[in-house]
Design an enzyme around this catalytic site. Structure first.
Site, mmCIF file in Angstrom:
data_model
loop_
_atom_site.group_PDB
_atom_site.id
_atom_site.type_symbol
_atom_site.label_atom_id
_atom_site.label_comp_id
_atom_site.label_asym_id
_atom_site.label_seq_id
_atom_site.Cartn_x
_atom_site.Cartn_y
_atom_site.Cartn_z
ATOM 1 N N ASP A 1 0.849 -1.189 0.000
ATOM 2 C CA ASP A 1 0.000 0.000 0.000
ATOM 3 C C ASP A 1 0.885 1.239 0.000
ATOM 4 O O ASP A 1 1.916 1.273 0.662
ATOM 5 C CB ASP A 1 -0.927 -0.005 1.235
ATOM 6 C CG ASP A 1 -2.065 0.965 1.086
ATOM 7 O OD1 ASP A 1 -3.217 0.535 0.975
ATOM 8 O OD2 ASP A 1 -1.794 2.185 1.021
ATOM 9 N N THR B 1 -13.729 -2.620 -7.814
ATOM 10 C CA THR B 1 -14.929 -2.449 -8.624
ATOM 11 C C THR B 1 -14.615 -1.441 -9.713
ATOM 12 O O THR B 1 -14.315 -0.290 -9.430
ATOM 13 C CB THR B 1 -16.075 -1.937 -7.730
ATOM 14 O OG1 THR B 1 -16.223 -2.854 -6.648
ATOM 15 C CG2 THR B 1 -17.370 -1.830 -8.500
ATOM 16 N N GLU C 1 -15.492 -8.298 -5.474
ATOM 17 C CA GLU C 1 -15.688 -8.584 -4.048
ATOM 18 C C GLU C 1 -17.129 -8.281 -3.660
ATOM 19 O O GLU C 1 -17.771 -7.421 -4.231
ATOM 20 C CB GLU C 1 -14.733 -7.740 -3.204
ATOM 21 C CG GLU C 1 -14.719 -6.264 -3.517
ATOM 22 C CD GLU C 1 -15.754 -5.436 -2.757
ATOM 23 O OE1 GLU C 1 -15.985 -4.292 -3.143
ATOM 24 O OE2 GLU C 1 -16.339 -5.958 -1.768
ATOM 25 N N PHE C 2 -17.606 -9.029 -2.669
ATOM 26 C CA PHE C 2 -18.963 -8.815 -2.166
ATOM 27 C C PHE C 2 -18.923 -8.660 -0.647
ATOM 28 O O PHE C 2 -19.709 -9.246 0.083
ATOM 29 C CB PHE C 2 -19.875 -9.994 -2.572
ATOM 30 C CG PHE C 2 -19.933 -10.193 -4.061
ATOM 31 C CD1 PHE C 2 -19.157 -11.165 -4.677
ATOM 32 C CD2 PHE C 2 -20.710 -9.361 -4.862
ATOM 33 C CE1 PHE C 2 -19.180 -11.331 -6.056
ATOM 34 C CE2 PHE C 2 -20.747 -9.527 -6.241
ATOM 35 C CZ PHE C 2 -19.974 -10.513 -6.842
ATOM 36 N N LEU D 1 -34.653 -4.685 3.396
ATOM 37 C CA LEU D 1 -35.975 -4.036 3.375
ATOM 38 C C LEU D 1 -36.147 -3.186 4.628
ATOM 39 O O LEU D 1 -37.251 -2.980 5.110
ATOM 40 C CB LEU D 1 -37.078 -5.109 3.314
ATOM 41 C CG LEU D 1 -37.312 -5.770 1.961
ATOM 42 C CD1 LEU D 1 -38.377 -6.864 2.087
ATOM 43 C CD2 LEU D 1 -37.744 -4.748 0.903
ATOM 44 N N ALA E 1 -36.385 0.190 6.141
ATOM 45 C CA ALA E 1 -36.583 1.613 5.782
ATOM 46 C C ALA E 1 -35.795 2.478 6.758
ATOM 47 O O ALA E 1 -35.565 2.103 7.908
ATOM 48 C CB ALA E 1 -38.063 1.954 5.855
ATOM 49 N N GLY E 2 -35.369 3.651 6.273
ATOM 50 C CA GLY E 2 -34.625 4.547 7.157
ATOM 51 C C GLY E 2 -34.095 5.739 6.400
ATOM 52 O O GLY E 2 -34.703 6.188 5.428
ATOM 53 N N GLY F 1 -25.628 4.640 2.360
ATOM 54 C CA GLY F 1 -24.377 5.405 2.227
ATOM 55 C C GLY F 1 -23.266 4.405 2.004
ATOM 56 O O GLY F 1 -23.504 3.340 1.440
ATOM 57 N N CYS G 1 -19.661 2.040 -1.429
ATOM 58 C CA CYS G 1 -19.991 1.243 -2.621
ATOM 59 C C CYS G 1 -21.281 1.649 -3.318
ATOM 60 O O CYS G 1 -21.267 1.977 -4.505
ATOM 61 C CB CYS G 1 -20.051 -0.224 -2.228
ATOM 62 S SG CYS G 1 -18.427 -0.813 -1.767
HETATM 63 C C1 UDX Z 1 -12.493 0.518 -2.669
HETATM 64 C C2 UDX Z 1 -13.940 0.510 -3.039
HETATM 65 O O1 UDX Z 1 -14.679 0.747 -1.857
HETATM 66 C C3 UDX Z 1 -14.327 -0.818 -3.590
HETATM 67 O O2 UDX Z 1 -15.625 -0.719 -4.144
HETATM 68 C C4 UDX Z 1 -13.397 -1.218 -4.670
HETATM 69 O O3 UDX Z 1 -13.765 -2.535 -5.068
HETATM 70 C C5 UDX Z 1 -11.964 -1.181 -4.172
HETATM 71 O O4 UDX Z 1 -11.667 0.133 -3.721
HETATM 72 P P1 UDX Z 1 -11.732 0.050 -0.339
HETATM 73 O O5 UDX Z 1 -10.842 -1.013 0.149
HETATM 74 O O6 UDX Z 1 -12.914 0.499 0.454
HETATM 75 O O7 UDX Z 1 -12.295 -0.427 -1.687
HETATM 76 O O8 UDX Z 1 -10.830 1.324 -0.717
HETATM 77 P P2 UDX Z 1 -9.907 2.092 0.299
HETATM 78 O O9 UDX Z 1 -10.289 1.774 1.693
HETATM 79 O O10 UDX Z 1 -9.885 3.478 -0.192
HETATM 80 O O11 UDX Z 1 -8.486 1.389 0.038
HETATM 81 C C6 UDX Z 1 -7.779 1.606 -1.117
HETATM 82 C C7 UDX Z 1 -6.295 1.476 -0.708
HETATM 83 O O12 UDX Z 1 -5.462 1.474 -1.862
HETATM 84 C C8 UDX Z 1 -5.835 2.652 0.165
HETATM 85 O O13 UDX Z 1 -5.281 2.131 1.348
HETATM 86 C C9 UDX Z 1 -4.782 3.362 -0.681
HETATM 87 O O14 UDX Z 1 -3.712 3.863 0.106
HETATM 88 C C10 UDX Z 1 -4.298 2.243 -1.592
HETATM 89 N N1 UDX Z 1 -3.740 2.686 -2.866
HETATM 90 C C11 UDX Z 1 -4.448 3.556 -3.643
HETATM 91 C C12 UDX Z 1 -2.498 2.171 -3.275
HETATM 92 O O15 UDX Z 1 -1.872 1.392 -2.572
HETATM 93 N N2 UDX Z 1 -2.008 2.544 -4.498
HETATM 94 C C13 UDX Z 1 -2.686 3.431 -5.295
HETATM 95 O O16 UDX Z 1 -2.192 3.751 -6.378
HETATM 96 C C14 UDX Z 1 -3.935 3.953 -4.860
HETATM 97 C C1 UDX Z 2 -22.491 -3.245 0.244
HETATM 98 C C2 UDX Z 2 -22.972 -4.611 -0.207
HETATM 99 O O1 UDX Z 2 -23.828 -5.158 0.802
HETATM 100 C C3 UDX Z 2 -21.787 -5.543 -0.422
HETATM 101 O O2 UDX Z 2 -22.241 -6.785 -0.905
HETATM 102 C C4 UDX Z 2 -20.836 -4.896 -1.418
HETATM 103 O O3 UDX Z 2 -19.698 -5.719 -1.617
HETATM 104 C C5 UDX Z 2 -20.385 -3.539 -0.929
HETATM 105 O O4 UDX Z 2 -21.526 -2.703 -0.688
HETATM 106 P P1 UDX Z 2 -21.728 -2.105 2.475
HETATM 107 O O5 UDX Z 2 -21.891 -0.865 1.689
HETATM 108 O O6 UDX Z 2 -20.473 -2.340 3.218
HETATM 109 O O7 UDX Z 2 -21.894 -3.400 1.496
HETATM 110 O O8 UDX Z 2 -22.891 -2.195 3.561
HETATM 111 P P2 UDX Z 2 -24.434 -2.614 3.503
HETATM 112 O O9 UDX Z 2 -24.688 -3.447 4.684
HETATM 113 O O10 UDX Z 2 -24.793 -3.145 2.182
HETATM 114 O O11 UDX Z 2 -25.195 -1.224 3.730
HETATM 115 C C6 UDX Z 2 -25.103 -0.249 2.734
HETATM 116 C C7 UDX Z 2 -25.995 0.916 3.156
HETATM 117 O O12 UDX Z 2 -27.372 0.524 3.041
HETATM 118 C C8 UDX Z 2 -25.797 1.381 4.585
HETATM 119 O O13 UDX Z 2 -25.800 2.794 4.617
HETATM 120 C C9 UDX Z 2 -27.024 0.845 5.328
HETATM 121 O O14 UDX Z 2 -27.403 1.706 6.388
HETATM 122 C C10 UDX Z 2 -28.074 0.867 4.233
HETATM 123 N N1 UDX Z 2 -29.132 -0.130 4.414
HETATM 124 C C11 UDX Z 2 -28.819 -1.455 4.368
HETATM 125 C C12 UDX Z 2 -30.439 0.301 4.560
HETATM 126 O O15 UDX Z 2 -30.702 1.513 4.617
HETATM 127 N N2 UDX Z 2 -31.438 -0.620 4.669
HETATM 128 C C13 UDX Z 2 -31.170 -1.968 4.629
HETATM 129 O O16 UDX Z 2 -32.109 -2.760 4.749
HETATM 130 C C14 UDX Z 2 -29.823 -2.403 4.487
#
Ligand code: UDX
Ligand code: UDX
Length: 459
Positions: free
Chosen positions: A35, A126, A161-162, A278, A280-281, A285, A288
């Site tokens: 990183d 992604t 990734e999921f 499902l 509500a709220g 955010g 993703c």
């Molecule tokens: C993010 C998105 O949320 C996700 O949807 C996508 O699949 C992957 O990128 P996340 O792990 O949440 O995933 O991102 P983040 O927490 O911002 O981590 C990215 C990391 O990559 C950071 O730690 C950053 O320092 C590092 N990075 C970024 C590098 O090492 N090299 C780079 O050139 C840019």
């Molecule tokens: C999501 C997907 O679930 C995951 O599969 C994907 O890889 C990345 O994005 P994440 O964003 O980490 O994961 O959290 P998630 O639990 O999905 O919640 C996303 C947002 O939806 C949150 O702000 C949560 O508060 C909101 N949410 C979730 C609702 O408002 N109602 C629900 O019933 C479920």
């Protein structure tokens, strides 16, 4: 090193890359997480996790013999068999996912590959559809610039990734399915080997992450890279649409006096609908849903294929914040000069991640209307202070001091500890006991019995 063990590098040690690398090392592979962020790497080398994820530090220490951390990808990829890209893909102003970091990582990786060897380069981030082709081109170009044309075999694959934050390690070790996008048998073989312990569940579960009861073996979906990239976007778009759907129904429930939580239960029992997502709220955010729905919209515009449902999901989601402020405004007869306490800052419970948090959107809307804001969160207050110093808000050490003399309480993130709050004590200490329950966490009858004017979402 067992014969099935793969020597690999994960580039990007964020929520996705770190979770993936640590779990794969725990499963027996030899993993180096690279990183660019020196502070992050320094913390990791001390066995500390830069993110709040259940079980992360436990699994990091169990995997320590097979886990290393580095700052420079080119220095560590040379003798790897597989390199996985998990760097961030933020939004461009157009809404398209920004591939800048993915391509930068591909360039850096290509700079460190050794002649005479073959590698599988896996894109986990992604990314916009077709990025696999761009990554392959960048790698080829970089190798050509090094005079290594034809001397290094690189196969590019997709492996979306999921992971849900707060349950990322569980999602990694016990997934619903694993998706790989490949266009040659060698990539399929090495990815199957990589994930074999998960596909066959042959590993001993980490003590704090037991195998869920009745968990069945996850299918491996082997498809082409383009379909794999689309699976990721379609999954997140559908999940966010499902949430926006129930939020739209919630608005109607408020008008007719129905209880959306009952409606959700009633429709969720239909296996074609299912009970999850499902709730509500205040709406969704996180890093993703907002990013991926915007990227799909931008893709639709670019390709001349309008994304009407995705666009409507985004619009409903933004409107949810505004609706909550309007209902608070009605109850308080205006928010200017009112003291409003917000419980919860992170975008969801179980994480300290504030990205696109509905709570922060709500706070900004209330600050615009010149309310006085007090906030509390079990883990994310430090992050908020550091990342959002511009917010003129008062941080409170506990919910009771936050409520003292306040005109309203807003439950913005449904942290379990808030469920146990003494509602009578809270309402008695407030100037006007109004409770906006942004996640329908509390029982309306109990809240009203405790003296609150209770405002739920959809009930
Ligand atoms: C993010 C998105 O949320 C996700 O949807 C996508 O699949 C992957 O990128 P996340 O792990 O949440 O995933 O991102 P983040 O927490 O911002 O981590 C990215 C990391 O990559 C950071 O730690 C950053 O320092 C590092 N990075 C970024 C590098 O090492 N090299 C780079 O050139 C840019
Ligand atoms: C999501 C997907 O679930 C995951 O599969 C994907 O890889 C990345 O994005 P994440 O964003 O980490 O994961 O959290 P998630 O639990 O999905 O919640 C996303 C947002 O939806 C949150 O702000 C949560 O508060 C909101 N949410 C979730 C609702 O408002 N109602 C629900 O019933 C479920």
């Amino acid at each position: 090193m067992s014969p099935d063990s793969i020597h690999m590098v994960v580039v990007g040690a964020g929520y996705v890359g770190l979770t993936t690398g640590v779990c794969l090392a725990y499963l027996g592979h030899h993993v180096t997480c690279a990183d660019k962020d020196p502070e992050k790497i320094a913390l990791l080398k001390r066995g500390k996790s830069p993110i709040h994820e259940q079980g992360m530090e436990e699994v990091m220490s169990l995997a320590a013999p097979r886990l290393a951390f580095a700052e420079r990808a080119p220095e560590v990829v040379g003798d790897a068999d597989l390199v996985l890209i998990a760097v961030g893909t933020p939004c461009k102003p157009s809404g398209q996912a920004d591939n800048r970091y993915v391509e930068e990582a591909a360039r850096e990786i290509a700079a460190g590959l050794q002649p005479g060897r073959s590698y599988t380069l896996v894109v986990k981030s992604t990314v916009p559809i077709g990025t696999n082709r761009r990554v392959a081109h960048v790698v080829e170009q970089t190798l050509a610039d090094r005079g290594l044309n034809g001397k290094v075999k690189v196969r590019v694959a997709s492996n979306p990734e999921f992971l849900s934050e707060g349950t990322a390690l569980q999602n990694m070790l016990y997934p619903d399915r694993i998706v790989i996008g490949v266009d040659n048998p060698e990539s399929a073989d090495i990815l199957r080997q990589l994930y074999r312990p998960i596909l066959e569940q042959t590993f001993d579960p980490p003590p704090s992450l037991p195998r869920p009861t009745a968990y069945s073996l996850p299918p491996l979906v082997t498809t082409d890279p383009i379909s794999a990239e689309m699976i990721k976007y379609a999954a997140n778009a559908f999940l966010s649409m499902k949430i926006s759907f129930i939020n739209e129904i919630a608005g109607l429930c408020e008008k007719v006096g129905a209880d959306v939580t009952e409606v959700a239960r009633g429709i969720g029992l239909d296996p074609r609908i299912g009970p999850r997502f499902l709730q509500a709220g205040l709406g969704w955010g996180g890093s993703c849903f907002p990013k991926d729905t915007k990227a799909l919209h931008a893709m639709g515009e670019e390709l001349g294929e309008p994304t009407l449902l995705v666009d409507a999901s985004i619009a409903v989601n933004q409107h949810q914040r505004q609706r909550a402020v309007d209902r608070l405004q009605d109850a308080l007869k205006g928010v200017r000069g009112r003291v409003i306490g917000v419980l919860g800052l992170s975008f969801k419970p179980g994480t300290d991640d504030l990205r696109e948090s509905a709570s922060l959107d709500l706070i900004r809307l209330l600050l615009e209307r010149e309310a006085h804001l007090r906030v509390h969160d079990p883990v994310a207050m430090e992050q908020a202070r550091t990342l959002h110093p511009d917010l003129d808000i008062e941080y409170c050490s506990d919910p009771y001091s936050l409520a003292q003399g306040a005109d309203a309480l807003v439950l913005a993130t449904e942290w379990p500890e808030y469920r146990r709050l003494d509602l009578g004590r809270l309402s008695a200490s407030m100037r006007t006991p109004v409770l906006l329950d942004g996640r329908n966490l509390f029982d309306p009858t109990a809240a009203r019995a405790a003296g609150f004017t209770y405002i739920g979402v959809g009930r």
